[in-house]
Every structure is written in structure tokens, then in C-alpha cells.
Design a protein around this motif. Structure first.
Motif, PDB file in Angstrom:
ATOM      1  N   VAL A 143      35.342  37.115  50.672  1.00  0.00           N
ATOM      2  CA  VAL A 143      35.028  38.571  49.993  1.00  0.00           C
ATOM      3  C   VAL A 143      36.063  38.653  48.857  1.00  0.00           C
ATOM      4  CG1 VAL A 143      34.532  40.978  50.424  1.00  0.00           C
ATOM      5  CG2 VAL A 143      33.722  39.205  52.130  1.00  0.00           C
ATOM      6  N   ASP A 144      37.232  38.602  48.944  1.00  0.00           N
ATOM      7  CA  ASP A 144      38.175  38.855  47.909  1.00  0.00           C
ATOM      8  C   ASP A 144      38.090  37.937  46.683  1.00  0.00           C
ATOM      9  OD1 ASP A 144      39.430  41.067  49.449  1.00  0.00           O
ATOM     10  OD2 ASP A 144      41.075  39.987  50.173  1.00  0.00           O
ATOM     11  N   VAL A 145      37.895  36.621  47.068  1.00  0.00           N
ATOM     12  CA  VAL A 145      37.566  35.814  45.776  1.00  0.00           C
ATOM     13  C   VAL A 145      36.264  36.273  45.032  1.00  0.00           C
ATOM     14  CG1 VAL A 145      36.977  33.327  45.403  1.00  0.00           C
ATOM     15  CG2 VAL A 145      38.809  33.732  47.292  1.00  0.00           C
ATOM     16  N   LEU A 146      35.280  36.530  46.028  1.00  0.00           N
ATOM     17  CA  LEU A 146      33.874  36.828  45.237  1.00  0.00           C
ATOM     18  C   LEU A 146      34.196  38.010  44.284  1.00  0.00           C
ATOM     19  CD1 LEU A 146      31.586  35.629  47.695  1.00  0.00           C
ATOM     20  CD2 LEU A 146      32.134  34.368  45.677  1.00  0.00           C
ATOM     21  N   GLN A 147      35.042  38.948  44.510  1.00  0.00           N
ATOM     22  CA  GLN A 147      35.300  39.876  44.108  1.00  0.00           C
ATOM     23  C   GLN A 147      36.232  39.819  42.865  1.00  0.00           C
ATOM     24  OE1 GLN A 147      36.281  42.938  47.074  1.00  0.00           O
ATOM     25  NE2 GLN A 147      34.145  43.493  47.585  1.00  0.00           N
ATOM     26  N   GLY A 148      36.822  38.581  42.723  1.00  0.00           N
ATOM     27  CA  GLY A 148      37.734  38.481  41.416  1.00  0.00           C
ATOM     28  C   GLY A 148      39.014  38.814  41.974  1.00  0.00           C
ATOM     29  N   ASN A 149      39.595  38.742  43.125  1.00  0.00           N
ATOM     30  CA  ASN A 149      40.905  39.251  43.282  1.00  0.00           C
ATOM     31  C   ASN A 149      41.919  37.970  43.445  1.00  0.00           C
ATOM     32  OD1 ASN A 149      40.210  41.840  43.551  1.00  0.00           O
ATOM     33  ND2 ASN A 149      39.579  41.750  45.626  1.00  0.00           N
ATOM     34  N   CYS A 150      41.490  36.780  43.546  1.00  0.00           N
ATOM     35  CA  CYS A 150      42.478  35.505  44.018  1.00  0.00           C
ATOM     36  C   CYS A 150      42.280  34.616  42.854  1.00  0.00           C
ATOM     37  CB  CYS A 150      42.065  35.191  45.177  1.00  0.00           C
ATOM     38  SG  CYS A 150      42.242  36.336  46.461  1.00  0.00           S
ATOM     39  N   LEU A 151      42.186  34.689  41.465  1.00  0.00           N
ATOM     40  CA  LEU A 151      41.644  33.714  40.693  1.00  0.00           C
ATOM     41  C   LEU A 151      43.113  32.983  40.433  1.00  0.00           C
ATOM     42  CD1 LEU A 151      39.696  35.448  37.837  1.00  0.00           C
ATOM     43  CD2 LEU A 151      39.121  33.833  39.649  1.00  0.00           C
ATOM     44  N   LEU A 152      42.837  31.497  40.482  1.00  0.00           N
ATOM     45  CA  LEU A 152      44.059  30.809  40.051  1.00  0.00           C
ATOM     46  C   LEU A 152      44.097  30.187  38.443  1.00  0.00           C
ATOM     47  CD1 LEU A 152      46.679  28.998  40.682  1.00  0.00           C
ATOM     48  CD2 LEU A 152      44.882  27.274  41.671  1.00  0.00           C
ATOM     49  N   GLN A 209      32.565  29.235  38.509  1.00  0.00           N
ATOM     50  CA  GLN A 209      33.970  28.823  39.263  1.00  0.00           C
ATOM     51  C   GLN A 209      34.110  27.685  40.296  1.00  0.00           C
ATOM     52  OE1 GLN A 209      35.713  32.610  39.953  1.00  0.00           O
ATOM     53  NE2 GLN A 209      34.256  32.962  41.612  1.00  0.00           N
ATOM     54  N   LEU A 210      34.913  27.103  40.660  1.00  0.00           N
ATOM     55  CA  LEU A 210      34.862  26.369  41.801  1.00  0.00           C
ATOM     56  C   LEU A 210      35.657  26.937  42.955  1.00  0.00           C
ATOM     57  CD1 LEU A 210      34.380  23.669  43.060  1.00  0.00           C
ATOM     58  CD2 LEU A 210      36.578  22.653  41.916  1.00  0.00           C
ATOM     59  N   LEU A 211      35.384  27.166  44.049  1.00  0.00           N
ATOM     60  CA  LEU A 211      36.085  27.842  45.112  1.00  0.00           C
ATOM     61  C   LEU A 211      36.534  26.592  45.952  1.00  0.00           C
ATOM     62  CD1 LEU A 211      33.575  30.577  46.215  1.00  0.00           C
ATOM     63  CD2 LEU A 211      35.437  30.603  44.208  1.00  0.00           C
ATOM     64  N   LYS A 212      38.050  26.881  46.202  1.00  0.00           N
ATOM     65  CA  LYS A 212      38.732  25.742  47.152  1.00  0.00           C
ATOM     66  C   LYS A 212      39.376  26.405  48.101  1.00  0.00           C
ATOM     67  CE  LYS A 212      41.006  21.879  47.935  1.00  0.00           C
ATOM     68  NZ  LYS A 212      40.466  21.451  49.316  1.00  0.00           N
ATOM     69  N   GLY A 213      38.747  26.427  49.354  1.00  0.00           N
ATOM     70  CA  GLY A 213      39.476  27.008  50.482  1.00  0.00           C
ATOM     71  C   GLY A 213      40.233  25.906  51.157  1.00  0.00           C
ATOM     72  N   THR A 214      41.635  26.357  51.489  1.00  0.00           N
ATOM     73  CA  THR A 214      42.688  25.658  52.006  1.00  0.00           C
ATOM     74  C   THR A 214      43.130  26.026  53.161  1.00  0.00           C
ATOM     75  OG1 THR A 214      44.420  26.592  50.587  1.00  0.00           O
ATOM     76  CG2 THR A 214      43.352  24.843  49.465  1.00  0.00           C
ATOM     77  N   GLN A 215      44.172  25.281  54.060  1.00  0.00           N
ATOM     78  CA  GLN A 215      44.651  25.838  55.023  1.00  0.00           C
ATOM     79  C   GLN A 215      45.888  26.517  54.562  1.00  0.00           C
ATOM     80  OE1 GLN A 215      44.112  24.729  58.382  1.00  0.00           O
ATOM     81  NE2 GLN A 215      42.179  23.770  57.534  1.00  0.00           N
ATOM     82  N   VAL A 216      46.421  26.882  53.382  1.00  0.00           N
ATOM     83  CA  VAL A 216      47.404  27.674  53.100  1.00  0.00           C
ATOM     84  C   VAL A 216      46.970  29.015  51.990  1.00  0.00           C
ATOM     85  CG1 VAL A 216      49.320  26.224  53.511  1.00  0.00           C
ATOM     86  CG2 VAL A 216      48.269  26.109  51.261  1.00  0.00           C
ATOM     87  N   VAL A 251      41.660  29.199  44.317  1.00  0.00           N
ATOM     88  CA  VAL A 251      42.200  28.545  45.603  1.00  0.00           C
ATOM     89  C   VAL A 251      42.621  29.624  46.587  1.00  0.00           C
ATOM     90  CG1 VAL A 251      44.063  27.098  46.617  1.00  0.00           C
ATOM     91  CG2 VAL A 251      43.107  26.413  44.270  1.00  0.00           C
ATOM     92  N   PHE A 252      42.258  29.506  47.847  1.00  0.00           N
ATOM     93  CA  PHE A 252      42.458  30.545  48.703  1.00  0.00           C
ATOM     94  C   PHE A 252      42.462  30.062  50.219  1.00  0.00           C
ATOM     95  CE2 PHE A 252      37.723  29.944  48.709  1.00  0.00           C
ATOM     96  CZ  PHE A 252      37.357  30.318  49.849  1.00  0.00           C
ATOM     97  N   SER A 253      42.979  30.675  50.935  1.00  0.00           N
ATOM     98  CA  SER A 253      43.181  30.328  52.312  1.00  0.00           C
ATOM     99  C   SER A 253      41.905  30.724  53.280  1.00  0.00           C
ATOM    100  CB  SER A 253      44.526  31.186  53.109  1.00  0.00           C
ATOM    101  OG  SER A 253      44.440  30.918  54.458  1.00  0.00           O
ATOM    102  N   ILE A 254      41.403  29.589  53.945  1.00  0.00           N
ATOM    103  CA  ILE A 254      40.363  29.807  54.808  1.00  0.00           C
ATOM    104  C   ILE A 254      40.657  30.632  55.921  1.00  0.00           C
ATOM    105  CG2 ILE A 254      39.112  27.745  53.791  1.00  0.00           C
ATOM    106  CD1 ILE A 254      40.048  26.505  56.626  1.00  0.00           C
ATOM    107  N   HIS A 255      42.045  30.636  56.146  1.00  0.00           N
ATOM    108  CA  HIS A 255      42.362  31.598  57.380  1.00  0.00           C
ATOM    109  C   HIS A 255      42.517  33.283  57.062  1.00  0.00           C
ATOM    110  CE1 HIS A 255      42.584  27.732  59.455  1.00  0.00           C
ATOM    111  NE2 HIS A 255      43.408  27.414  58.377  1.00  0.00           N
ATOM    112  N   ALA A 256      42.801  33.477  55.884  1.00  0.00           N
ATOM    113  CA  ALA A 256      43.014  34.812  55.589  1.00  0.00           C
ATOM    114  C   ALA A 256      41.758  35.782  55.941  1.00  0.00           C
ATOM    115  CB  ALA A 256      43.351  35.042  54.185  1.00  0.00           C
ATOM    116  N   GLN A 257      41.880  36.811  56.519  1.00  0.00           N
ATOM    117  CA  GLN A 257      40.497  37.615  56.734  1.00  0.00           C
ATOM    118  C   GLN A 257      40.177  38.326  55.373  1.00  0.00           C
ATOM    119  OE1 GLN A 257      41.587  41.116  59.312  1.00  0.00           O
ATOM    120  NE2 GLN A 257      39.755  41.582  59.569  1.00  0.00           N
ATOM    121  N   ASN A 258      38.877  38.340  55.289  1.00  0.00           N
ATOM    122  CA  ASN A 258      38.011  38.739  54.096  1.00  0.00           C
ATOM    123  C   ASN A 258      38.435  37.947  52.974  1.00  0.00           C
ATOM    124  OD1 ASN A 258      36.780  40.679  55.584  1.00  0.00           O
ATOM    125  ND2 ASN A 258      38.581  41.969  55.350  1.00  0.00           N
ATOM    126  N   ALA A 259      38.883  36.574  53.072  1.00  0.00           N
ATOM    127  CA  ALA A 259      39.199  35.985  51.695  1.00  0.00           C
ATOM    128  C   ALA A 259      38.322  35.491  50.877  1.00  0.00           C
ATOM    129  CB  ALA A 259      40.234  34.277  52.155  1.00  0.00           C
TER     130      ALA A 259
END
Length: 99
Positions: free
Chosen positions: A90-99, A23-30, A80-88
Motif C-alpha cells: 500500500v505504501d509503495v502504491l501510494q509513492g512512499n518508498c521509491l528507490l 514502475q517495476l515493483l520488487k518485493g524482497t526479504q529486507v 524495492v520494498f520488504s514483503i514482510h513490512a505491514q502495509n508495504a
């Protein structure tokens, strides 16, 4: 093998297709992908999920078109996930934020 981190979304897509193929992880401002910039447009709508073609045909600016196309061709999911969210991350790596 040690690799230098990619500097653009296209080189990230290329690295994902060449090496990782997961997978490709894309950290964003939002906190995701919107139909407009939510920092400039308060009526911007956040997408829960999108196809590669949705991103391309709607000209969404989450990544450049080449990176989206390369990810589509290699069947690489984009997260795609926010780089500002706490534990973002970790959540992505655990599969909680798939787009």
C-alpha cells in the motif's frame, strides 16, 4: 488482456517495458537495497537511493544485471520494498518508498 505474472526479474522488467511503463515493483526479504546481505553482515549499509549505474557498477544483488539494464533503457523506476513490512505494498502504491 490477462497476463501470467512474470517469474524472474528480467521477465518482470520486460513486462514493465512492454505493457506498464510506469514502475517495476520488487518485493524482497529486507527493507531495501544494501551494499551486502544484512542478514549475514550486520555492518551492511542501506542505500536511500541509487542510479541504475550504481547498481551495475557496484554489482549489487537486488536484481540481475539484465533486468537493471532493461529498466534503465526504458526509463522504468524500480521500487524495492520488504514483503514482510505491514502495509508495504500500500505504501509503495501510494509513492512512499521509491528507490
Amino acid at each position: 488482456m490477462i497476463r501470467r505474472p512474470p517469474r524472474s526479474t528480467l521477465s518482470s522488467s520486460s513486462a514493465a517495458s512492454d505493457v506498464y511503463k510506469r514502475q517495476l515493483l520488487k518485493g524482497t526479504q529486507v527493507d531495501g537495497v544494501y551494499n551486502a546481505d544484512p542478514k549475514k553482515d550486520p555492518s551492511a549499509v542501506r542505500y536511500e537511493s541509487l542510479s541504475y549505474m550504481d547498481v551495475l557498477t557496484q554489482d549489487l544483488k537486488v536484481m540481475d544485471a539484465s533486468a537493471i539494464s532493461l529498466s534503465r533503457e526504458n526509463n522504468i523506476p524500480i521500487v524495492v520494498f520488504s514483503i514482510h513490512a505491514q502495509n508495504a505494498l500500500v505504501d509503495v502504491l501510494q509513492g512512499n518508498c521509491l528507490l
